[in-house]
Design a protein around this motif. Structure first.
Motif, PDB file in Angstrom:
ATOM      1  N   VAL A 195       8.173   9.500  -6.823  1.00  0.00           N
ATOM      2  CA  VAL A 195       9.390   9.340  -7.619  1.00  0.00           C
ATOM      3  C   VAL A 195       9.144   9.756  -9.066  1.00  0.00           C
ATOM      4  O   VAL A 195       9.980  10.420  -9.688  1.00  0.00           O
ATOM      5  CB  VAL A 195       9.890   7.879  -7.535  1.00  0.00           C
ATOM      6  CG1 VAL A 195      10.973   7.602  -8.552  1.00  0.00           C
ATOM      7  CG2 VAL A 195      10.393   7.575  -6.135  1.00  0.00           C
ATOM      8  N   THR A 196       7.991   9.405  -9.603  1.00  0.00           N
ATOM      9  CA  THR A 196       7.655   9.795 -10.983  1.00  0.00           C
ATOM     10  C   THR A 196       7.592  11.305 -11.130  1.00  0.00           C
ATOM     11  O   THR A 196       8.134  11.879 -12.078  1.00  0.00           O
ATOM     12  CB  THR A 196       6.310   9.170 -11.388  1.00  0.00           C
ATOM     13  OG1 THR A 196       6.415   7.758 -11.278  1.00  0.00           O
ATOM     14  CG2 THR A 196       5.944   9.546 -12.801  1.00  0.00           C
ATOM     15  N   GLU A 197       6.920  11.963 -10.191  1.00  0.00           N
ATOM     16  CA  GLU A 197       6.788  13.420 -10.281  1.00  0.00           C
ATOM     17  C   GLU A 197       8.129  14.127 -10.092  1.00  0.00           C
ATOM     18  O   GLU A 197       8.404  15.129 -10.751  1.00  0.00           O
ATOM     19  CB  GLU A 197       5.769  13.920  -9.260  1.00  0.00           C
ATOM     20  CG  GLU A 197       4.350  13.488  -9.551  1.00  0.00           C
ATOM     21  CD  GLU A 197       3.871  13.925 -10.926  1.00  0.00           C
ATOM     22  OE1 GLU A 197       4.144  15.072 -11.319  1.00  0.00           O
ATOM     23  OE2 GLU A 197       3.226  13.116 -11.605  1.00  0.00           O
ATOM     24  N   LEU A 198       8.956  13.615  -9.206  1.00  0.00           N
ATOM     25  CA  LEU A 198      10.272  14.229  -9.021  1.00  0.00           C
ATOM     26  C   LEU A 198      11.151  14.022 -10.249  1.00  0.00           C
ATOM     27  O   LEU A 198      12.013  14.836 -10.551  1.00  0.00           O
ATOM     28  CB  LEU A 198      10.963  13.669  -7.779  1.00  0.00           C
ATOM     29  CG  LEU A 198      10.331  14.067  -6.448  1.00  0.00           C
ATOM     30  CD1 LEU A 198      11.035  13.358  -5.303  1.00  0.00           C
ATOM     31  CD2 LEU A 198      10.382  15.562  -6.237  1.00  0.00           C
ATOM     32  N   GLY A 199      10.949  12.935 -10.957  1.00  0.00           N
ATOM     33  CA  GLY A 199      11.729  12.659 -12.158  1.00  0.00           C
ATOM     34  C   GLY A 199      11.328  13.488 -13.352  1.00  0.00           C
ATOM     35  O   GLY A 199      11.981  13.439 -14.396  1.00  0.00           O
ATOM     36  N   ARG A 200      10.290  14.280 -13.231  1.00  0.00           N
ATOM     37  CA  ARG A 200       9.860  15.122 -14.347  1.00  0.00           C
ATOM     38  C   ARG A 200      10.701  16.384 -14.490  1.00  0.00           C
ATOM     39  O   ARG A 200      10.494  17.156 -15.410  1.00  0.00           O
ATOM     40  CB  ARG A 200       8.386  15.506 -14.186  1.00  0.00           C
ATOM     41  CG  ARG A 200       7.456  14.335 -14.314  1.00  0.00           C
ATOM     42  CD  ARG A 200       6.027  14.785 -14.137  1.00  0.00           C
ATOM     43  NE  ARG A 200       5.139  13.662 -13.982  1.00  0.00           N
ATOM     44  CZ  ARG A 200       4.426  13.127 -14.959  1.00  0.00           C
ATOM     45  NH1 ARG A 200       4.506  13.627 -16.172  1.00  0.00           N
ATOM     46  NH2 ARG A 200       3.629  12.114 -14.731  1.00  0.00           N
TER      47      ARG A 200
ATOM     48  N   LEU B 132       0.805  -1.213   0.000  1.00  0.00           N
ATOM     49  CA  LEU B 132       0.000   0.000   0.000  1.00  0.00           C
ATOM     50  C   LEU B 132       0.849   1.278   0.000  1.00  0.00           C
ATOM     51  O   LEU B 132       0.570   2.196  -0.778  1.00  0.00           O
ATOM     52  CB  LEU B 132      -0.980  -0.009   1.175  1.00  0.00           C
ATOM     53  CG  LEU B 132      -2.033   1.091   1.157  1.00  0.00           C
ATOM     54  CD1 LEU B 132      -2.907   0.962  -0.081  1.00  0.00           C
ATOM     55  CD2 LEU B 132      -2.888   1.026   2.406  1.00  0.00           C
ATOM     56  N   PRO B 133       1.918   1.394   0.797  1.00  0.00           N
ATOM     57  CA  PRO B 133       2.735   2.617   0.728  1.00  0.00           C
ATOM     58  C   PRO B 133       3.538   2.751  -0.568  1.00  0.00           C
ATOM     59  O   PRO B 133       4.035   3.832  -0.877  1.00  0.00           O
ATOM     60  CB  PRO B 133       3.687   2.496   1.920  1.00  0.00           C
ATOM     61  CG  PRO B 133       3.133   1.434   2.783  1.00  0.00           C
ATOM     62  CD  PRO B 133       2.312   0.546   1.912  1.00  0.00           C
ATOM     63  N   CYS B 134       3.649   1.688  -1.345  1.00  0.00           N
ATOM     64  CA  CYS B 134       4.433   1.753  -2.580  1.00  0.00           C
ATOM     65  C   CYS B 134       3.752   2.596  -3.651  1.00  0.00           C
ATOM     66  O   CYS B 134       4.428   3.185  -4.486  1.00  0.00           O
ATOM     67  CB  CYS B 134       4.697   0.351  -3.110  1.00  0.00           C
ATOM     68  SG  CYS B 134       5.747  -0.624  -2.034  1.00  0.00           S
ATOM     69  N   TRP B 135       2.419   2.640  -3.653  1.00  0.00           N
ATOM     70  CA  TRP B 135       1.728   3.438  -4.675  1.00  0.00           C
ATOM     71  C   TRP B 135       2.052   4.918  -4.575  1.00  0.00           C
ATOM     72  O   TRP B 135       2.489   5.514  -5.564  1.00  0.00           O
ATOM     73  CB  TRP B 135       0.228   3.212  -4.590  1.00  0.00           C
ATOM     74  CG  TRP B 135      -0.223   1.877  -5.072  1.00  0.00           C
ATOM     75  CD1 TRP B 135       0.393   1.099  -6.025  1.00  0.00           C
ATOM     76  CD2 TRP B 135      -1.347   1.147  -4.630  1.00  0.00           C
ATOM     77  NE1 TRP B 135      -0.305  -0.060  -6.183  1.00  0.00           N
ATOM     78  CE2 TRP B 135      -1.370  -0.064  -5.353  1.00  0.00           C
ATOM     79  CE3 TRP B 135      -2.345   1.401  -3.710  1.00  0.00           C
ATOM     80  CZ2 TRP B 135      -2.355  -1.008  -5.175  1.00  0.00           C
ATOM     81  CZ3 TRP B 135      -3.332   0.454  -3.534  1.00  0.00           C
ATOM     82  CH2 TRP B 135      -3.334  -0.728  -4.259  1.00  0.00           C
ATOM     83  N   PRO B 136       1.883   5.563  -3.421  1.00  0.00           N
ATOM     84  CA  PRO B 136       2.238   6.983  -3.369  1.00  0.00           C
ATOM     85  C   PRO B 136       3.737   7.220  -3.506  1.00  0.00           C
ATOM     86  O   PRO B 136       4.155   8.235  -4.047  1.00  0.00           O
ATOM     87  CB  PRO B 136       1.717   7.464  -2.011  1.00  0.00           C
ATOM     88  CG  PRO B 136       1.415   6.251  -1.231  1.00  0.00           C
ATOM     89  CD  PRO B 136       1.211   5.131  -2.184  1.00  0.00           C
ATOM     90  N   ALA B 137       4.550   6.264  -3.057  1.00  0.00           N
ATOM     91  CA  ALA B 137       6.002   6.430  -3.207  1.00  0.00           C
ATOM     92  C   ALA B 137       6.381   6.407  -4.685  1.00  0.00           C
ATOM     93  O   ALA B 137       7.214   7.204  -5.134  1.00  0.00           O
ATOM     94  CB  ALA B 137       6.744   5.336  -2.443  1.00  0.00           C
TER      95      ALA B 137
END
Length: 100
Positions: free
Chosen positions: A27-32, A18-23
């Protein structure tokens, strides 16, 4: 209402995943912004020129919308997954033609 985070290995797996989804989303948003991270663009140049109240409002709006969509989807999935399996004439079996 049943407790979906207990009971055997599947409950423990849900608690871990469950905590992996927001994590993953974070990471995706920071990689933008790789141009900022790798020094090609200064952080001050990559900041929005909109007023802070607009930024906070839009971020809160996105969080609320994502939260509602996730909540309704999860609720639907859990209700569907906890329901009984179809029996007898409720089960539709369709023959898939195979080439011979």
């Amino acid at each position: 209402m049943p407790d979906y985070c207990s009971g055997g290995w599947s409950g423990r797996l849900r608690q871990v995943l469950l905590p992996c989804w927001p994590a993953g989303w974070l990471v995706t948003e920071l990689g933008r912004q790789p141009w900022t991270i790798f020094g090609m663009l200064r952080t001050a140049e990559s900041v929005s020129s909109m007023p802070l109240s607009w930024v906070i409002t839009s971020c809160c709006g996105v969080i609320v919308i994502y939260g509602l969509v996730f909540g309704f989807g999860l609720r639907h999935f859990l209700r569907y997954a906890s329901g009984p399996l179809p029996q007898g004439s409720d089960v539709v079996v369709t023959a898939i033609p195979t080439s011979t």
